[in-house]
Design an enzyme around this catalytic site. Sequence first.
Site, PDB file in Angstrom:
ATOM      1  N   ASP A  45      26.136  34.686  11.375  1.00  9.14           N
ATOM      2  CA  ASP A  45      24.709  34.749  11.735  1.00  9.14           C
ATOM      3  C   ASP A  45      23.910  35.362  10.577  1.00  9.14           C
ATOM      4  OD1 ASP A  45      25.560  37.347  12.035  1.00  9.14           O
ATOM      5  OD2 ASP A  45      24.682  37.650  14.029  1.00  9.14           O
ATOM      6  N   SER A  46      24.610  35.684   9.474  1.00 13.52           N
ATOM      7  CA  SER A  46      23.918  36.025   8.230  1.00 13.52           C
ATOM      8  C   SER A  46      23.023  34.869   7.797  1.00 13.52           C
ATOM      9  CB  SER A  46      24.935  36.350   7.127  1.00 13.52           C
ATOM     10  OG  SER A  46      25.911  35.324   7.021  1.00 13.52           O
ATOM     11  N   ASP A  84      29.828  32.897  14.596  1.00 15.61           N
ATOM     12  CA  ASP A  84      29.328  34.146  15.172  1.00 15.61           C
ATOM     13  C   ASP A  84      28.638  33.904  16.507  1.00 15.61           C
ATOM     14  OD1 ASP A  84      29.883  36.499  13.777  1.00 15.61           O
ATOM     15  OD2 ASP A  84      28.369  36.069  12.248  1.00 15.61           O
ATOM     16  N   LYS A 113      33.334  34.946  16.613  1.00 20.71           N
ATOM     17  CA  LYS A 113      33.324  36.341  16.175  1.00 20.71           C
ATOM     18  C   LYS A 113      32.225  37.070  16.936  1.00 20.71           C
ATOM     19  CE  LYS A 113      31.861  37.751  11.908  1.00 20.71           C
ATOM     20  NZ  LYS A 113      30.754  38.662  12.258  1.00 20.71           N
ATOM     21  N   GLU A 115      30.351  41.202  17.455  1.00 16.44           N
ATOM     22  CA  GLU A 115      30.225  42.557  16.925  1.00 16.44           C
ATOM     23  C   GLU A 115      30.344  43.593  18.041  1.00 16.44           C
ATOM     24  OE1 GLU A 115      26.569  43.003  14.698  1.00 16.44           O
ATOM     25  OE2 GLU A 115      26.987  41.223  13.469  1.00 16.44           O
ATOM     26  N   GLU A 182      33.391  45.981   8.334  1.00 17.72           N
ATOM     27  CA  GLU A 182      32.287  45.903   7.361  1.00 17.72           C
ATOM     28  C   GLU A 182      31.804  47.297   6.964  1.00 17.72           C
ATOM     29  OE1 GLU A 182      29.140  43.180   8.367  1.00 17.72           O
ATOM     30  OE2 GLU A 182      27.927  43.809   6.648  1.00 17.72           O
TER      31      GLU A 182
HETATM   32  O1  KIV Z   1      27.307  37.045   9.554  1.00 25.10           O
HETATM   33  C1  KIV Z   1      28.112  37.175   8.624  1.00 25.10           C
HETATM   34  O2  KIV Z   1      28.073  36.497   7.600  1.00 25.10           O
HETATM   35  C2  KIV Z   1      29.161  38.177   8.789  1.00 25.10           C
HETATM   36  C3  KIV Z   1      29.965  38.518   7.575  1.00 25.10           C
HETATM   37  C4  KIV Z   1      29.156  39.330   6.659  1.00 25.10           C
HETATM   38  C5  KIV Z   1      31.244  39.184   7.926  1.00 25.10           C
HETATM   39  O3  KIV Z   1      29.334  38.711   9.836  1.00 25.10           O
END
Ligand code: KIV
Length: 260
Positions: A45-46, A84, A113, A115, A182
């Site tokens: 989600d970056s 994500d 993924k 958090e 992270e």
């Molecule tokens: O969203 C993302 O790209 C991430 C990575 C930085 C691990 O969670």
Amino acid sequence: MSTVTLTRLKAMKAHGEPIAMLTAYDAGFAYCAEQAGVDLLLVGDSLGTVVQGHATTVPVTLDHMVYHTALVARAAQRAMVLADLPFLSYATPEQAVASAARLMQEGGAHGVKLEGGRDVVAAVERLAAFGVPVCAHLGLLPQSVNKLGGYRVQGREADEARRLKEEALALEQAGADLLVLECVPAALASEITVALTIPVIGIGAGGGCDGQVLVVYDLLGITPGKRPSFAPDFLTGHSDGINGALRRWVDAVRQRTFPA
Ligand code: KIV
């Protein structure tokens, strides 16, 4: 199914073979990353910051994630594709299952993924029970930046370090298959990596993890805004273009010369 499986990733941990994971948000970069040999493609989600130009990942929606995951999954042949779960799309186990269903069925992800620590253990348990590969994410949690008040190293104090290690063990116990750590001190990341049986992938967490992950725009030096200090530019000063930069990074991960 991808060629790279959870079994393969666990074997890599057992044999001390470093795992390379890179973000991708579209078919072109996914193709290049695969050619470079990455094991895991993360539709992070970056994308909220590096693709959409937002200040944080908070505005990223499930629809955005499904769209970008589908672009990446179409190009992926070998690598495992993780997507994500975006901000507040997994606040309850039921919501986590519904969101993961969209990322895997519409987007084509092989796993998700999410958090968080103790607060997401129930969601991880539910996802694992239904056969969803889960990558947990501890340390700096970008989706919580408004609560954290900024992006900074986590786990420097002894009680915080203890909590992170306990949460890592709880997430593994709940059925997580992978863990991203992270921005935590290198010594703590190494300690957690040794304590867990699942592969631990670090970002800004030193060289003692089982693998490394970076945002692809960072290693190409094209981050909009400030590039994190732990992400060197692998492109500038070389004449072999994007493919060369990605190969250099994967080689550096395999040889444990990245992070320096
Ligand atoms: O969203 C993302 O790209 C991430 C990575 C930085 C691990 O969670």
